[in-house]
Design an enzyme around this catalytic site. Structure first.
Site, PDB file in Angstrom:
ATOM      1  N   ARG A  99       0.241  28.078  -3.632  1.00 51.15           N
ATOM      2  CA  ARG A  99       1.273  27.588  -4.557  1.00 51.15           C
ATOM      3  C   ARG A  99       1.343  26.068  -4.445  1.00 51.15           C
ATOM      4  O   ARG A  99       1.569  25.545  -3.352  1.00 51.15           O
ATOM      5  CB  ARG A  99       2.620  28.230  -4.208  1.00 51.15           C
ATOM      6  CG  ARG A  99       3.761  27.668  -5.006  1.00 51.15           C
ATOM      7  CD  ARG A  99       5.116  28.290  -4.643  1.00 51.15           C
ATOM      8  NE  ARG A  99       6.132  27.584  -5.387  1.00 51.15           N
ATOM      9  CZ  ARG A  99       7.248  27.059  -4.878  1.00 51.15           C
ATOM     10  NH1 ARG A  99       7.544  27.202  -3.596  1.00 51.15           N
ATOM     11  NH2 ARG A  99       8.073  26.388  -5.646  1.00 51.15           N
TER      12      ARG A  99
ATOM     13  N   TYR B 106      14.909  30.469   4.349  1.00 52.81           N
ATOM     14  CA  TYR B 106      14.712  29.787   5.624  1.00 52.81           C
ATOM     15  C   TYR B 106      15.697  30.262   6.687  1.00 52.81           C
ATOM     16  O   TYR B 106      15.360  30.326   7.867  1.00 52.81           O
ATOM     17  CB  TYR B 106      14.855  28.271   5.448  1.00 52.81           C
ATOM     18  CG  TYR B 106      13.668  27.669   4.728  1.00 52.81           C
ATOM     19  CD1 TYR B 106      12.538  27.269   5.424  1.00 52.81           C
ATOM     20  CD2 TYR B 106      13.668  27.534   3.344  1.00 52.81           C
ATOM     21  CE1 TYR B 106      11.435  26.748   4.769  1.00 52.81           C
ATOM     22  CE2 TYR B 106      12.568  27.013   2.677  1.00 52.81           C
ATOM     23  CZ  TYR B 106      11.459  26.622   3.391  1.00 52.81           C
ATOM     24  OH  TYR B 106      10.361  26.114   2.733  1.00 52.81           O
TER      25      TYR B 106
ATOM     26  N   HIS C  53       8.816  20.427  -9.171  1.00 50.05           N
ATOM     27  CA  HIS C  53       9.261  20.414  -7.775  1.00 50.05           C
ATOM     28  C   HIS C  53       9.771  18.990  -7.501  1.00 50.05           C
ATOM     29  O   HIS C  53       9.253  18.290  -6.644  1.00 50.05           O
ATOM     30  CB  HIS C  53       8.124  20.832  -6.843  1.00 50.05           C
ATOM     31  CG  HIS C  53       8.557  21.291  -5.489  1.00 50.05           C
ATOM     32  ND1 HIS C  53       8.190  22.513  -4.943  1.00 50.05           N
ATOM     33  CD2 HIS C  53       9.313  20.689  -4.545  1.00 50.05           C
ATOM     34  CE1 HIS C  53       8.702  22.632  -3.720  1.00 50.05           C
ATOM     35  NE2 HIS C  53       9.382  21.526  -3.454  1.00 50.05           N
TER      36      HIS C  53
ATOM     37  N   GLU D 212       8.671  30.519  -0.503  1.00 48.10           N
ATOM     38  CA  GLU D 212       8.643  29.624   0.665  1.00 48.10           C
ATOM     39  C   GLU D 212       9.328  30.319   1.830  1.00 48.10           C
ATOM     40  O   GLU D 212      10.398  30.918   1.667  1.00 48.10           O
ATOM     41  CB  GLU D 212       9.415  28.321   0.421  1.00 48.10           C
ATOM     42  CG  GLU D 212       8.751  27.352  -0.512  1.00 48.10           C
ATOM     43  CD  GLU D 212       9.559  26.066  -0.693  1.00 48.10           C
ATOM     44  OE1 GLU D 212      10.353  25.706   0.196  1.00 48.10           O
ATOM     45  OE2 GLU D 212       9.387  25.448  -1.758  1.00 48.10           O
TER      46      GLU D 212
ATOM     47  N   ASN E  85      13.056  31.428  -1.957  1.00 47.81           N
ATOM     48  CA  ASN E  85      12.766  30.627  -0.767  1.00 47.81           C
ATOM     49  C   ASN E  85      13.796  30.978   0.287  1.00 47.81           C
ATOM     50  O   ASN E  85      15.001  30.834   0.046  1.00 47.81           O
ATOM     51  CB  ASN E  85      12.848  29.129  -1.073  1.00 47.81           C
ATOM     52  CG  ASN E  85      11.743  28.669  -1.999  1.00 47.81           C
ATOM     53  OD1 ASN E  85      10.838  29.442  -2.330  1.00 47.81           O
ATOM     54  ND2 ASN E  85      11.797  27.414  -2.428  1.00 47.81           N
TER      55      ASN E  85
ATOM     56  N   GLU F 161      13.927  25.560  -6.712  1.00 51.48           N
ATOM     57  CA  GLU F 161      15.239  25.311  -6.110  1.00 51.48           C
ATOM     58  C   GLU F 161      16.141  24.427  -6.988  1.00 51.48           C
ATOM     59  O   GLU F 161      16.510  23.308  -6.588  1.00 51.48           O
ATOM     60  CB  GLU F 161      15.087  24.678  -4.725  1.00 51.48           C
ATOM     61  CG  GLU F 161      14.279  25.532  -3.766  1.00 51.48           C
ATOM     62  CD  GLU F 161      14.185  24.930  -2.362  1.00 51.48           C
ATOM     63  OE1 GLU F 161      14.637  23.799  -2.145  1.00 51.48           O
ATOM     64  OE2 GLU F 161      13.640  25.613  -1.479  1.00 51.48           O
TER      65      GLU F 161
HETATM   66  O1  IFM Z   1      10.058  20.870   1.984  1.00 55.94           O
HETATM   67  C1  IFM Z   1      10.995  21.657   1.325  1.00 55.94           C
HETATM   68  C2  IFM Z   1      10.475  22.098  -0.028  1.00 55.94           C
HETATM   69  O2  IFM Z   1      10.079  21.029  -0.810  1.00 55.94           O
HETATM   70  C3  IFM Z   1      11.541  22.864  -0.761  1.00 55.94           C
HETATM   71  N1  IFM Z   1      12.083  23.919   0.043  1.00 55.94           N
HETATM   72  C4  IFM Z   1      12.452  23.633   1.405  1.00 55.94           C
HETATM   73  C5  IFM Z   1      11.344  22.895   2.110  1.00 55.94           C
HETATM   74  C6  IFM Z   1      11.766  22.565   3.559  1.00 55.94           C
HETATM   75  O3  IFM Z   1      12.900  21.767   3.557  1.00 55.94           O
END
Ligand code: IFM
Length: 444
Positions: free
Chosen positions: A76, A294, A120, A351, A292, A165
């Site tokens: 990606r 985290y 992005h 992500e 995404n 995002e």
């Molecule tokens: O690096 C970023 C990415 O560009 C967008 N999502 C989170 C990642 C980590 O912060």
């Protein structure tokens, strides 16, 4: 470990243009808002910029060779909009299209499926000068850009992501001001979020009509857990989730904006201007949703905290270098909740990854055990969701290689591949070898 990904599962890695490419004014590229922002004193840690980053613009062939070595099924990447339209919507820069066309051909030759993100975060500065995402002109410009690029590449790129995002673009860029364009106006941020969603919806039909197999959008979502089982904390967690995730997901799936959140925006004078047809446009049918993931938050009721009357609570346990709590079960919680709430036809983790400080040992290797464990835990939790019927079709590790982490500059390393930013030497980390083995053997 008895967890496995199913046959045909697309496991790969992700990057974004400004974070890796460098070459900020080569071959006719225009200036983006991130070029401007990063060169503004005091905005980026250590005054760093994306001027060189991973020099991927010149080293992309070698980077594809590394992806091939890792056996990535898919990659990606994002397109730098001002390489295609250097000014505003007027002049097309064919050299920019040619760069991505060569990249796509190189990926296909290596047997890697390209997944392309249109936006992005690196908006052409010329569009920002005319109002940026707060202006409806930018919606039109985005649709034109999506149409042009998909006409050029949709015959070879099967997976298209309109935005990455949108909440971060809106909030960090327009309310908090820590990202480009560095504005601090909450009402503007709410309008920007709306305009981003409208531009997504209007672009979907164009991209599809130009032959793309799959079109979707990527949202970042942190599940919100209540600090206690008290009704007040449970309600606070739901409010926070509705404000962060529901505000984007509900309208995408035809439910309109969450009423409780809209009522707060109206009270504060922050409600967006919604034109006729906008909500129908936003709800355009998509083929997949990109998530995404985290970390998660734990929140408690906090009547004094504006605007959501909720406040975060620290959890005991491991945190990554960027301060995010390590919580693998959250990816399962997220996937199962989104599946239950909206039933997107397909889901992708677009992500997931971890920033940790890496040390090159005397053997010249990076034994990044914590990142490897992070990935293993998250892969296993995602596989559990798949086993329970969630249509998760692919998973992109963030990131293919260490890169420019926005306001944090080069201080946070997320890569499967280590980059020495002085020499541009790349070294596959142990986590990269781990991903290679999961792709090869299927076993997590
Ligand atoms: O690096 C970023 C990415 O560009 C967008 N999502 C989170 C990642 C980590 O912060």
């Amino acid at each position: 470990m008895d967890h496995v990904f199913p046959e045909g599962f697309l496991l790969g890695a992700a990057t974004a243009a400004y974070q890796i490419e460098g070459a900020p004014d080569e071959d006719g590229k225009g200036t983006s808002i991130w070029d401007t922002f990063a060169h503004t004193p005091g905005k980026i840690r250590n005054g760093e910029t994306g001027d060189v980053a991973c020099d991927h613009y010149h080293r992309w062939r070698k980077d594809i060779a590394l992806m091939r070595e890792l056996g990535l099924r898919t990659y990606r990447f994002s397109v730098s909009w001002p390489r295609i339209f250097p000014e505003d919507v007027g002049r097309v820069n064919q050299a920019g299209i040619d760069f991505y066309s060569r990249l796509v051909d190189g990926l296909l030759e290596a047997g890697i499926i390209p997944a392309l993100t249109l936006f992005h975060w690196d908006l052409p500065q010329a569009l920002q000068d005319r109002g940026g995402w707060a202006s409806r002109e930018t919606i039109d410009a985005f649709v034109r850009y999506a149409d042009l690029l998909s006409r050029a590449l949709a015959d070879r790129v099967p997976i298209w992501i309109t935005h990455n995002e949108p909440s971060v673009v809106a909030t960090d860029g327009h309310a908090v001001g820590e990202h480009a364009p560095g504005l601090t106006d909450p009402a503007l941020a709410v309008q920007v979020a709306h305009n981003l969603l409208v531009s997504h919806g209007l672009a979907v039909a164009e991209i599809r009509s130009n032959g793309a197999q799959k079109v979707g959008l990527t949202i970042n979502v942190w599940p919100q857990a209540p600090a206690t089982e008290s009704p007040e904390d449970v309600a606070a967690a739901e409010r926070q989730y509705a404000a962060e995730a529901g505000w984007f997901l509900d309208p995408l799936y035809g439910k309109g904006y969450p009423s409780e959140i809209m009522a707060t925006y109206e009270r504060k004078g922050w409600a967006p201007v919604i034109a006729d047809g906008d909500m129908e446009a936003i709800a355009a049918r998509t083929d997949f949703l990109g998530l995404n993931y985290y970390s998660r938050s734990v929140v408690r009721d906090a009547p004094d905290e504006e605007p959501w009357h909720a406040s975060g609570v620290d959890e005991e346990g491991e945190y990554t270098d960027i301060g995010w709590f390590v919580y693998p079960a959250g990816i399962y919680d997220l996937l199962t909740r989104v599946h239950a709430d909206y039933a997107p036809p397909e889901l992708y983790i677009t992500e997931n990854g971890a920033a940790f400080t890496d040390v090159m040992t005397s053997d010249g290797q990076i034994h990044d055990e914590r990142r490897t464990a992070y990935l293993q835990g998250h892969f296993a939790a995602a596989a559990r969701a798949i086993a329970e019927g969630v249509p998760l079709r692919g998973y992109y590790v963030w990131s293919l290689m260490d890169n420019f982490e926005w306001a944090e500059g080069y201080s946070k390393r997320f890569g499967l591949i280590h980059v020495d930013f002085d020499t541009q030497i790349r070294t596959i980390k142990d986590s990269g070898r781990y991903v290679q083995s999961v792709i090869r053997e299927g076993k997590i």
